[in-house]
Design an enzyme around this catalytic site. Structure first.
Site, PDB file in Angstrom:
ATOM      1  N   ASP A 104       0.857  -1.185   0.000  1.00  0.00           N
ATOM      2  CA  ASP A 104       0.000   0.000   0.000  1.00  0.00           C
ATOM      3  C   ASP A 104       0.897   1.241   0.000  1.00  0.00           C
ATOM      4  OD1 ASP A 104       0.926   0.169   2.582  1.00  0.00           O
ATOM      5  OD2 ASP A 104      -0.969  -0.360   3.521  1.00  0.00           O
TER       6      ASP A 104
ATOM      7  N   ASP B 213      -7.874  -7.245   1.785  1.00  0.00           N
ATOM      8  CA  ASP B 213      -6.818  -7.433   2.791  1.00  0.00           C
ATOM      9  C   ASP B 213      -7.309  -6.876   4.110  1.00  0.00           C
ATOM     10  OD1 ASP B 213      -5.022  -4.840   3.794  1.00  0.00           O
ATOM     11  OD2 ASP B 213      -6.278  -4.438   2.043  1.00  0.00           O
TER      12      ASP B 213
ATOM     13  N   CYS C  14     -12.539 -27.732  10.610  1.00  0.00           N
ATOM     14  CA  CYS C  14     -11.345 -27.109  10.030  1.00  0.00           C
ATOM     15  C   CYS C  14     -10.199 -28.112   9.985  1.00  0.00           C
ATOM     16  CB  CYS C  14     -10.943 -25.883  10.862  1.00  0.00           C
ATOM     17  SG  CYS C  14      -9.477 -25.016  10.252  1.00  0.00           S
TER      18      CYS C  14
ATOM     19  N   CYS D 288      -6.916 -27.055   9.425  1.00  0.00           N
ATOM     20  CA  CYS D 288      -5.649 -26.328   9.542  1.00  0.00           C
ATOM     21  C   CYS D 288      -4.728 -27.038  10.534  1.00  0.00           C
ATOM     22  CB  CYS D 288      -5.888 -24.874   9.967  1.00  0.00           C
ATOM     23  SG  CYS D 288      -6.230 -24.643  11.729  1.00  0.00           S
TER      24      CYS D 288
ATOM     25  N   CYS E  82      -5.946 -26.934  14.219  1.00  0.00           N
ATOM     26  CA  CYS E  82      -7.108 -27.761  14.528  1.00  0.00           C
ATOM     27  C   CYS E  82      -6.809 -29.255  14.421  1.00  0.00           C
ATOM     28  CB  CYS E  82      -8.276 -27.387  13.609  1.00  0.00           C
ATOM     29  SG  CYS E  82      -8.979 -25.767  14.000  1.00  0.00           S
TER      30      CYS E  82
ATOM     31  N   HIS F 292      -4.865 -20.486  12.385  1.00  0.00           N
ATOM     32  CA  HIS F 292      -6.264 -20.879  12.185  1.00  0.00           C
ATOM     33  C   HIS F 292      -7.063 -19.773  11.488  1.00  0.00           C
ATOM     34  CE1 HIS F 292     -10.280 -22.402  12.861  1.00  0.00           C
ATOM     35  NE2 HIS F 292     -10.584 -21.195  13.310  1.00  0.00           N
TER      36      HIS F 292
END
Length: 381
Positions: A96, A270, A308, A310, A313, A339
């Site tokens: 940015d 974002d 989940c 991930c 998890c 996560h």
């Protein structure tokens, strides 16, 4: 910009909405859209390694011009071979312009036609940032996608103030475009401002589209307005932007806002939200928000989200993660951050599939019902 290094390819438009399935081609690879971009403010996504981000499917990350200008300095990053080599990330990077930080972090600032005088949030040292300087910094950083230097006014500023701000932002965008020294290797996006005023958003969009940027951002949202006000601005602003170029909604990361943005034709998002709330033990799950540091999870040996897959998890329990967070252990923050980032990146993967299947509205209804949103879809983290 016929030879822009940033190109957008539309794959499919969802038949019930304006949602777009596509991909964005950059010098450091191609990523699918819609896409949520993890924020790596200081050339790192907090607690995450580049390898972990790749594994969870982050196709592009964002870094911050203002912060990297101050630490370690854009000239140092240039000496290191650019931001990609400096942080060992070989996929696309967006930077940015620093404009938002100038207007949000600086307690005292003086806006002039040439740029903005303000003080460093680190040590109070006087600083000056202009459109040309913002572009020079980003040229040194070597990001794939750069942002024009803009003023980000508060949403509820008076009409006359926002009008003057929009006109200045357009002049700054043209100056930045003229100062851009690496047009063959870095794409520069224009930022549409205008708060909640439709005519000012139209003026801003027309100004920027006439400059033929390779992509366009919608700024000045997620700055205090309601969910409904944000959607209303997107309803009339997104159609003003070219269909053959990327559309990026800046600073938005709440799950319902991501889906609603996609429905309105946005390709990129974002936000620092997933890692920021993770450090306090707040997790996004398929059944809504879970504050894992709360006492009720002290003996809860289930994963954060049973739906989940991930790393956190698959391997750790709520009780263990709560213990880590309560003890200020960095590993706990790593697990909750992993996560939350996985959750949003996977959400966008599911959104892309819903576009392909032409059932995005049904997907939104099912997701919001499971997540616990009210009918308007508004819920604050």
């Amino acid at each position: 910009m016929k030879d822009s290094p940033i190109k957008y390819r539309l794959i499919k438009t969802e038949k019930h909405t304006g949602a777009r399935l596509g991909e964005i081609i950059t010098p450091h690879g191609t990523f699918p859209t819609p896409m949520f971009m993890p924020v790596g403010t200081l050339a790192t996504v907090k607690t995450q390694s580049p390898e972990e981000l790749k594994e969870m499917g982050a196709g592009i990350i964002l870094s911050n011009t203002y912060h990297l200008w101050l630490r370690p300095g854009d000239e140092l990053v240039k000496k290191a071979g650019g931001l990609h080599k400096f942080m060992n990330w070989d996929q696309p990077i967006l930077t940015d312009s620093g404009g938002f930080q100038v207007f949000s972090l600086a307690d005292t600032r003086k806006i002039e036609e040439e740029g903005v005088h303000f003080k460093s949030h680190l040590n109070g040292a006087p600083l000056f940032l202009s459109p040309e300087k913002a572009i020079q910094i980003q040229n040194n950083l070597g990001s794939d996608i750069m942002m024009s230097f803009d003023e980000c006014p508060q949403f509820y500023q008076p009409y006359d103030y926002v009008k003057a701000s929009v006109e200045r932002t357009s002049r700054w965008a043209e100056r930045g475009l003229n100062a851009h020294a690496k047009k063959d290797s870095q794409g520069l996006f224009g930022i549409v401002q205008g708060a909640g005023f439709e005519d000012l958003r139209r003026q801003s969009a027309q100004d920027l589209v006439s400059m033929d940027f390779p992509g366009y951002s919608i700024g000045g949202l997620a700055v205090g307005e309601s969910h409904e006000e944000m959607n209303a601005v997107l309803d009339f602003t997104t159609p003003m932007l070219p269909t053959n170029k990327p559309r990026y909604l800046m600073g938005v990361g709440a799950p319902d806002s991501l889906i609603d943005g996609v429905i309105r034709g946005i390709d990129m998002f974002d936000c620092v939200l997933p890692t920021r709330i993770a450090r306090n033990g707040t997790c996004m799950t398929s059944r809504g928000r879970l504050v894992v540091k709360n006492a009720q999870y002290a003996e809860d040996f289930r994963p954060l989200d049973e739906n989940c897959d991930c790393y956190a998890c698959k391997n750790y329990t709520r009780a263990y993660i709560r213990h880590l967070i309560k003890c200020d252990e960095t590993f706990g923050m790593r697990l909750t951050s992993t996560h939350n980032l996985h959750f949003l990146i996977n959400l966008m993967k599911n959104v892309r599939q819903a576009i392909m299947d032409d059932n995005l509205l049904e997907f939104r209804e099912d997701f919001c019902e499971a997540y616990g949103y009210n009918k308007e879809g508004a819920k604050d983290f």
